[in-house]
Design a protein around this motif. Structure first.
Motif, PDB file in Angstrom:
ATOM      1  N   SER A 123      -8.351 -14.226 -34.714  1.00 31.76           N
ATOM      2  CA  SER A 123      -9.192 -14.681 -33.609  1.00 31.76           C
ATOM      3  C   SER A 123      -9.148 -16.189 -33.372  1.00 31.76           C
ATOM      4  CB  SER A 123     -10.640 -14.233 -33.802  1.00 31.76           C
ATOM      5  OG  SER A 123     -11.196 -14.823 -34.956  1.00 31.76           O
ATOM      6  N   SER A 124      -8.823 -16.958 -34.392  1.00 33.19           N
ATOM      7  CA  SER A 124      -8.783 -18.424 -34.220  1.00 33.19           C
ATOM      8  C   SER A 124      -7.391 -18.924 -33.826  1.00 33.19           C
ATOM      9  CB  SER A 124      -9.238 -19.111 -35.509  1.00 33.19           C
ATOM     10  OG  SER A 124      -8.352 -18.786 -36.564  1.00 33.19           O
ATOM     11  N   SER A 125      -6.507 -18.032 -33.420  1.00 35.77           N
ATOM     12  CA  SER A 125      -5.128 -18.387 -33.058  1.00 35.77           C
ATOM     13  C   SER A 125      -5.060 -19.319 -31.859  1.00 35.77           C
ATOM     14  CB  SER A 125      -4.323 -17.124 -32.739  1.00 35.77           C
ATOM     15  OG  SER A 125      -4.233 -16.295 -33.855  1.00 35.77           O
ATOM     16  N   ASP A 126      -3.901 -19.939 -31.700  1.00 38.14           N
ATOM     17  CA  ASP A 126      -3.643 -20.825 -30.572  1.00 38.14           C
ATOM     18  C   ASP A 126      -3.361 -20.025 -29.307  1.00 38.14           C
ATOM     19  OD1 ASP A 126      -3.893 -23.113 -32.149  1.00 38.14           O
ATOM     20  OD2 ASP A 126      -1.761 -23.119 -32.668  1.00 38.14           O
ATOM     21  N   VAL A 127      -3.509 -20.721 -28.168  1.00 37.27           N
ATOM     22  CA  VAL A 127      -3.235 -20.116 -26.864  1.00 37.27           C
ATOM     23  C   VAL A 127      -1.847 -20.530 -26.416  1.00 37.27           C
ATOM     24  CG1 VAL A 127      -3.915 -20.055 -24.425  1.00 37.27           C
ATOM     25  CG2 VAL A 127      -5.664 -20.111 -26.212  1.00 37.27           C
ATOM     26  N   MET A 128      -1.095 -19.563 -25.921  1.00 28.76           N
ATOM     27  CA  MET A 128       0.233 -19.820 -25.384  1.00 28.76           C
ATOM     28  C   MET A 128       0.236 -19.269 -23.954  1.00 28.76           C
ATOM     29  SD  MET A 128       3.825 -18.163 -26.568  1.00 28.76           S
ATOM     30  CE  MET A 128       3.639 -16.697 -25.572  1.00 28.76           C
ATOM     31  N   LYS A 129       0.601 -20.103 -23.002  1.00 25.11           N
ATOM     32  CA  LYS A 129       0.660 -19.645 -21.616  1.00 25.11           C
ATOM     33  C   LYS A 129       2.032 -19.030 -21.377  1.00 25.11           C
ATOM     34  CE  LYS A 129      -0.308 -20.927 -16.916  1.00 25.11           C
ATOM     35  NZ  LYS A 129      -0.741 -21.950 -15.982  1.00 25.11           N
ATOM     36  N   VAL A 130       2.029 -17.835 -20.825  1.00 22.29           N
ATOM     37  CA  VAL A 130       3.280 -17.138 -20.534  1.00 22.29           C
ATOM     38  C   VAL A 130       3.634 -17.419 -19.083  1.00 22.29           C
ATOM     39  CG1 VAL A 130       4.425 -14.896 -20.416  1.00 22.29           C
ATOM     40  CG2 VAL A 130       2.720 -15.334 -22.183  1.00 22.29           C
ATOM     41  N   GLU A 131       4.750 -18.107 -18.874  1.00 22.24           N
ATOM     42  CA  GLU A 131       5.206 -18.420 -17.522  1.00 22.24           C
ATOM     43  C   GLU A 131       6.013 -17.250 -16.982  1.00 22.24           C
ATOM     44  OE1 GLU A 131       4.352 -21.164 -15.866  1.00 22.24           O
ATOM     45  OE2 GLU A 131       3.340 -22.042 -17.580  1.00 22.24           O
ATOM     46  N   ASN A 132       6.055 -17.146 -15.679  1.00 23.74           N
ATOM     47  CA  ASN A 132       6.880 -16.154 -14.996  1.00 23.74           C
ATOM     48  C   ASN A 132       6.549 -14.721 -15.389  1.00 23.74           C
ATOM     49  OD1 ASN A 132       8.253 -18.289 -13.762  1.00 23.74           O
ATOM     50  ND2 ASN A 132       9.725 -18.414 -15.425  1.00 23.74           N
ATOM     51  N   ALA A 133       5.287 -14.431 -15.647  1.00 28.08           N
ATOM     52  CA  ALA A 133       4.900 -13.063 -16.002  1.00 28.08           C
ATOM     53  C   ALA A 133       5.181 -12.119 -14.839  1.00 28.08           C
ATOM     54  CB  ALA A 133       3.425 -13.005 -16.380  1.00 28.08           C
ATOM     55  N   VAL A 134       4.996 -12.600 -13.606  1.00 26.74           N
ATOM     56  CA  VAL A 134       5.260 -11.761 -12.439  1.00 26.74           C
ATOM     57  C   VAL A 134       6.752 -11.469 -12.356  1.00 26.74           C
ATOM     58  CG1 VAL A 134       5.129 -11.641  -9.918  1.00 26.74           C
ATOM     59  CG2 VAL A 134       3.243 -12.617 -11.219  1.00 26.74           C
ATOM     60  N   LYS A 135       7.599 -12.475 -12.630  1.00 30.73           N
ATOM     61  CA  LYS A 135       9.048 -12.259 -12.611  1.00 30.73           C
ATOM     62  C   LYS A 135       9.448 -11.259 -13.681  1.00 30.73           C
ATOM     63  CE  LYS A 135      10.421 -16.734 -10.743  1.00 30.73           C
ATOM     64  NZ  LYS A 135      11.118 -17.980 -11.012  1.00 30.73           N
ATOM     65  N   GLU A 136       8.807 -11.334 -14.862  1.00 32.67           N
ATOM     66  CA  GLU A 136       9.120 -10.402 -15.935  1.00 32.67           C
ATOM     67  C   GLU A 136       8.781  -8.984 -15.508  1.00 32.67           C
ATOM     68  OE1 GLU A 136       7.095 -11.586 -19.508  1.00 32.67           O
ATOM     69  OE2 GLU A 136       8.063 -13.535 -19.518  1.00 32.67           O
ATOM     70  N   GLU A 137       7.638  -8.804 -14.818  1.00 29.22           N
ATOM     71  CA  GLU A 137       7.260  -7.474 -14.358  1.00 29.22           C
ATOM     72  C   GLU A 137       8.266  -6.962 -13.351  1.00 29.22           C
ATOM     73  OE1 GLU A 137       3.314  -7.731 -12.820  1.00 29.22           O
ATOM     74  OE2 GLU A 137       2.426  -8.008 -14.795  1.00 29.22           O
ATOM     75  N   LYS A 138       8.730  -7.840 -12.429  1.00 27.15           N
ATOM     76  CA  LYS A 138       9.714  -7.424 -11.445  1.00 27.15           C
ATOM     77  C   LYS A 138      11.037  -7.085 -12.108  1.00 27.15           C
ATOM     78  CE  LYS A 138       7.727  -9.874  -7.524  1.00 27.15           C
ATOM     79  NZ  LYS A 138       7.873 -10.988  -6.602  1.00 27.15           N
TER      80      LYS A 138
END
Length: 173
Positions: A114-129
């Motif tokens: 629960s105390s882990s770091d946050v990582m922003k995932v870029e291009n999530a929409v592109k990955e879904e496509k």
């Protein structure tokens, strides 16, 4: 230590808490703003270590106060849990587990990570496509073969007019 993966998908923001092995152990609801999503992450950090476990699969289970993890069986007979904040709102939900013991291990993993770091995932929409053609290809393979069509009668060939030869030119002597 795991990590929170924050991503945008179809105009909503979501977070997944991932364990060390990369498995998703908690998934959030959709948030309209990234800042609200990050507040959801903070809520997991605050509430998960303190949350009691309410096992709703037991007859006459003891009602716990919030924050809490609610363990329950879904319609398919799999075990799931949801993490609720002090105010009773659901912060995140788990995947389905075949065994209740695995769901309990998932809760322990959330507390640990629960105390882990946050990582922003870029291009999530592109990955879904990018996944869409793979899903379409898989669905095409799984489709039932089409029924044989009835043979169509061939049409009568159209009349072909004979080509007329142009008169040959005379050579000059």
């Amino acid at each position: 230590m795991g990590k929170y993966a924050v991503r945008e998908s179809k105009s909503k923001f979501y977070f997944n808490l991932k364990a060390d092995n990369g498995e998703i152990i908690l998934t959030s609801e959709g948030y309209n703003r990234e800042a609200s999503c990050l507040q959801g992450v903070e809520s997991v950090r605050t509430n998960a270590p303190l949350a009691a476990v309410e096992d709703q699969t037991l007859e006459g289970f003891k009602k716990e106060t919030n924050p809490k993890f609610e363990v329950y069986a879904d319609k398919a007979g799999e075990f799931r849990f949801r993490l609720k904040a002090r105010n009773g709102q659901i912060i995140g939900v788990s995947e389905g587990y075949k065994a209740k013991a695995s769901a309990i291990k998932g809760i322990e993993s959330i507390r640990k990570n629960s105390s882990s770091d946050v990582m922003k995932v870029e291009n999530a929409v592109k990955e879904e496509k990018a996944e869409a053609p793979v899903k379409a290809e898989k669905a095409a393979k799984e489709e039932k073969p089409a029924k044989a069509e009835k043979p169509v009668k061939a049409e009568k060939p159209a009349k072909v007019e004979k080509a007329v030869k142009a008169p040959a030119k005379k050579k000059k002597a």
